[in-house]
Design a protein around this motif. Structure first.
Motif, short mmCIF file in Angstrom:
data_model
loop_
_atom_site.label_atom_id
_atom_site.label_comp_id
_atom_site.label_asym_id
_atom_site.label_seq_id
_atom_site.Cartn_x
_atom_site.Cartn_y
_atom_site.Cartn_z
N GLU A 123 0.81 -1.21 0.00
CA GLU A 123 0.00 0.00 0.00
C GLU A 123 0.85 1.27 0.00
N VAL A 124 2.08 1.18 0.48
CA VAL A 124 2.92 2.38 0.56
C VAL A 124 4.02 2.41 -0.49
N LEU A 125 4.17 1.32 -1.23
CA LEU A 125 5.19 1.29 -2.28
C LEU A 125 4.70 2.02 -3.52
N PRO A 126 5.55 2.81 -4.16
CA PRO A 126 5.15 3.49 -5.40
C PRO A 126 4.65 2.53 -6.46
N ALA A 127 5.17 1.30 -6.45
CA ALA A 127 4.74 0.31 -7.45
C ALA A 127 3.26 0.00 -7.33
N ALA A 128 2.67 0.30 -6.14
CA ALA A 128 1.26 0.02 -5.95
C ALA A 128 0.39 1.01 -6.70
N ASP A 129 0.98 2.14 -7.12
CA ASP A 129 0.24 3.13 -7.89
C ASP A 129 0.34 2.77 -9.36
N VAL A 130 -0.73 2.29 -9.93
CA VAL A 130 -0.70 1.79 -11.30
C VAL A 130 -0.68 2.94 -12.29
N ASP A 131 0.29 2.96 -13.15
CA ASP A 131 0.40 3.95 -14.21
C ASP A 131 0.07 3.27 -15.53
N GLU A 132 -1.08 3.61 -16.10
CA GLU A 132 -1.52 2.92 -17.30
C GLU A 132 -0.58 3.16 -18.47
N LYS A 133 0.21 4.24 -18.40
CA LYS A 133 1.13 4.54 -19.49
C LYS A 133 2.50 3.89 -19.27
N ALA A 134 2.70 3.28 -18.11
CA ALA A 134 4.00 2.69 -17.81
C ALA A 134 4.27 1.51 -18.75
N ASP A 135 5.49 1.37 -19.14
CA ASP A 135 5.89 0.29 -20.04
C ASP A 135 6.86 -0.62 -19.31
#
Length: 232
Positions: free
Chosen positions: A67-79
């Motif tokens: 919940e606190v890791l940046p990876a938990a924030d989904v970026d739809e544009k991320a490749d």
């Protein structure tokens, strides 16, 4: 994400959770034996928080590390393919615990398409790692400087294990491996932080593993700094 932004993002989330729980920095400092200044710098991102301390804080707050890791924030544009040269399907993970130089082995199976991983923990039958007593599943993330795992036991006691490896491998003789840290909220009901290595191939040379896994003075200081844990 740059390293400074990465830790700033984690710190901001930790600070928000702490305040939401009604915990003051003074109370947290007393509970962990850390200074208020150090904890404040964790939250501002001025100090890079270790995997162990992150797990400890999340346990105290009652939140999942993801919940606190940046990876938990989904970026739809991320490749995800940006780090495809780092992708690996299987990693053999080794760490050494205790004065008797007992080598422990785990196997990580990585699903790079979905950024998830399964770890067969403390494998006894090296030819059949899937028969391990404990299996962990969770998140996998790659960056320019590290490969990180946050995994939870699928069965009781439902403990959490984090692994953080430097993405640039080292070479010792015939062996090529990544060096990092294994942190566990519970390890047979005992908190622990241990030096670990991850190799794409199985290493059967026990003497070489013991030598590689031996803590340097600097590594010991780094692990001991997280004094909430037992150093293995």
């Amino acid at each position: 994400m740059e390293e400074t932004s990465y830790y700033k993002s984690i710190g901001e989330k930790l600070g928000a959770v702490r305040k939401n729980k009604g915990i003051t920095l003074a109370e947290l400092a007393d509970a962990l034996g850390k200074s208020i200044a150090t904890l404040s710098k964790y939250e501002s991102g001025d100090i890079a928080i270790s995997c162990d301390m992150l797990v400890t804080l999340c346990a105290l707050y009652g939140v999942d590390v993801a919940e606190v890791l940046p990876a938990a924030d989904v970026d739809e544009k991320a490749d995800p393919s940006e780090y495809s040269p780092l992708f690996v399907d299987t990693l053999w993970v080794y760490w050494c615990k205790g004065a008797y130089e007992e080598i422990h082995t785990s196997v990580l199976r990585c699903d790079n398409a979905h950024m998830t991983a399964t770890m067969y923990f403390d494998v006894r039958d090296l030819d059949r790692p899937e028969n391990a007593d404990f299996t962990y599943t969770g998140r996998l993330s790659y960056s320019a400087y590290s490969v990180d795992f946050c995994l939870k036991n699928v069965n009781a006691p439902f403990d959490i294990v984090t692994l953080n490896f430097q993405s640039i491998p080292q070479q010792t003789g015939d062996y090529r491996y990544m060096t990092g840290l294994l942190g566990a909220l519970t390890f047979f009901y005992q908190n622990i932080a241990a030096k670990a290595i991850a190799s794409r191939v199985r290493i059967d040379d026990r003497e070489e593993l013991v030598r590689i896994l031996k803590l340097t003075q600097n590594e010991f200081v780094t692990l001991k700094a997280t004094n909430f844990f037992t150093v293995g």
